[in-house]
Design a protein around this motif. Structure first.
Motif, mmCIF file in Angstrom:
data_model
loop_
_atom_site.group_PDB
_atom_site.id
_atom_site.type_symbol
_atom_site.label_atom_id
_atom_site.label_comp_id
_atom_site.label_asym_id
_atom_site.label_seq_id
_atom_site.Cartn_x
_atom_site.Cartn_y
_atom_site.Cartn_z
ATOM 1 N N ASP A 92 0.809 -1.226 0.000
ATOM 2 C CA ASP A 92 0.000 0.000 0.000
ATOM 3 C C ASP A 92 0.843 1.278 0.000
ATOM 4 O O ASP A 92 0.307 2.372 -0.225
ATOM 5 N N LEU A 93 2.152 1.155 0.269
ATOM 6 C CA LEU A 93 3.017 2.340 0.274
ATOM 7 C C LEU A 93 3.541 2.607 -1.133
ATOM 8 O O LEU A 93 3.899 1.689 -1.871
ATOM 9 N N THR A 94 3.612 3.883 -1.500
ATOM 10 C CA THR A 94 4.161 4.248 -2.805
ATOM 11 C C THR A 94 5.685 4.113 -2.790
ATOM 12 O O THR A 94 6.300 3.938 -1.732
ATOM 13 N N CYS A 95 6.274 4.239 -3.976
ATOM 14 C CA CYS A 95 7.741 4.198 -4.076
ATOM 15 C C CYS A 95 8.362 5.295 -3.218
ATOM 16 O O CYS A 95 9.327 5.053 -2.484
ATOM 17 N N GLU A 96 7.810 6.507 -3.308
ATOM 18 C CA GLU A 96 8.345 7.629 -2.551
ATOM 19 C C GLU A 96 8.199 7.394 -1.050
ATOM 20 O O GLU A 96 9.113 7.704 -0.267
ATOM 21 N N GLU A 97 7.087 6.821 -0.629
ATOM 22 C CA GLU A 97 6.868 6.549 0.793
ATOM 23 C C GLU A 97 7.828 5.483 1.303
ATOM 24 O O GLU A 97 8.276 5.543 2.455
ATOM 25 N N HIS A 98 8.172 4.506 0.447
ATOM 26 C CA HIS A 98 9.179 3.517 0.834
ATOM 27 C C HIS A 98 10.530 4.182 1.074
ATOM 28 O O HIS A 98 11.222 3.881 2.055
ATOM 29 N N LEU A 99 10.902 5.072 0.171
ATOM 30 C CA LEU A 99 12.188 5.769 0.331
ATOM 31 C C LEU A 99 12.185 6.618 1.605
ATOM 32 O O LEU A 99 13.191 6.664 2.327
ATOM 33 N N GLU A 100 11.078 7.250 1.906
ATOM 34 C CA GLU A 100 10.971 8.053 3.127
ATOM 35 C C GLU A 100 11.061 7.169 4.374
ATOM 36 O O GLU A 100 11.661 7.545 5.383
#
Length: 241
Positions: A92-100
């Motif tokens: 459910d997490l976006t690519c950007e949210e994973h990086l964050e």
């Protein structure tokens, strides 16, 4: 920042009742792309996990060095990136949210994070998909996201366990381009693969079969010593003896 050198000396390891590794010796020179080559069940994942400090040998030892300075296993662990066969990402997490998420895990300063994440998104071609949830990525894109998360902290030793399994040929090539894009003076890469055609892409190959290290060297050197023209012949000949 300089790449790490790793060595295993007379390493043996049992996994349950199975002897996964038996008296294995190998030297992984700094700044190179090393391939641990072997069929399924050869002991590749066990060796990668030992190098990552996730397992400990029953016999023998694993050592690390940065230039001429020896590092303890705990010191090496802090500058090692480990990429498992199946990266555990949150659908459910976006690519950007994973990086964050990994920014917070690594405690990276925001300025460094912004620069590094932009570099990785650009290098992987993932910038247009940074808002896409991981669960909606293709197999190759999913692997790229997992690799970005590992690379965010600029590891000096990058361990990749069968990174190209389950991806299409184009994505395999893209992943290899990424590996060579980041390897070098600042990063040593050790990857395992059961795809024999990938052996020739490595600067140094370590041939593993049945938990034993058969040989190490450049692809040309190893094939010459075994008198073969294809890496699959090594294992066919070894297993029929």
């Amino acid at each position: 920042m300089t790449a790490l050198r790793a060595e295993v000396h007379q390493v043996s390891k049992k996994m349950g009742r199975a002897q996964a590794l038996r008296c294995v010796d190998a030297v992984f020179g700094a700044g190179e792309v090393h391939g641990i080559i072997g069929p399924n069940g050869a002991g590749k994942t066990t060796l990668i996990r030992l190098l990552a400090g996730l397992l400990h040998p029953d016999e023998g030892n694993v050592s690390y060095a940065e230039e001429n300075d020896a590092l303890s296993s705990s010191q090496a662990k802090r500058v090692t990136g480990y990429f498992p066969q199946e990266p555990s990402l949150y659908p459910d997490l976006t690519c950007e949210e994973h990086l964050e998420f990994f920014r917070d895990l690594y405690d990276l300063p925001q300025k460094e994070f912004v620069q590094r994440s932009e570099e990785l998104l650009r290098a992987t071609g993932m910038t247009p998909f940074k808002d896409r949830p991981a669960g909606k990525l293709s197999g190759g894109m999913y692997k790229k996201l997992g690799l970005m998360c590992v690379l965010l902290n600029r590891p000096k030793l990058l361990l990749l366990d069968e990174p190209t399994v389950g991806v299409d040929p184009v994505s395999r090539q893209e992943l290899w381009d990424l590996v060579y894009g980041f390897a070098g003076e600042n990063m040593t890469v050790i990857l395992s693969t059961s795809y024999m055609d990938e052996a020739s892409r490595c600067a140094c190959v370590h041939v593993l079969s049945g938990g034993e290290m058969l040989d190490s060297g450049t692809p040309k050197e190893v094939m010459k010593r075994f008198n073969v023209t294809d890496f699959s012949e090594i294992f066919l000949n070894h297993e029929t003896k």
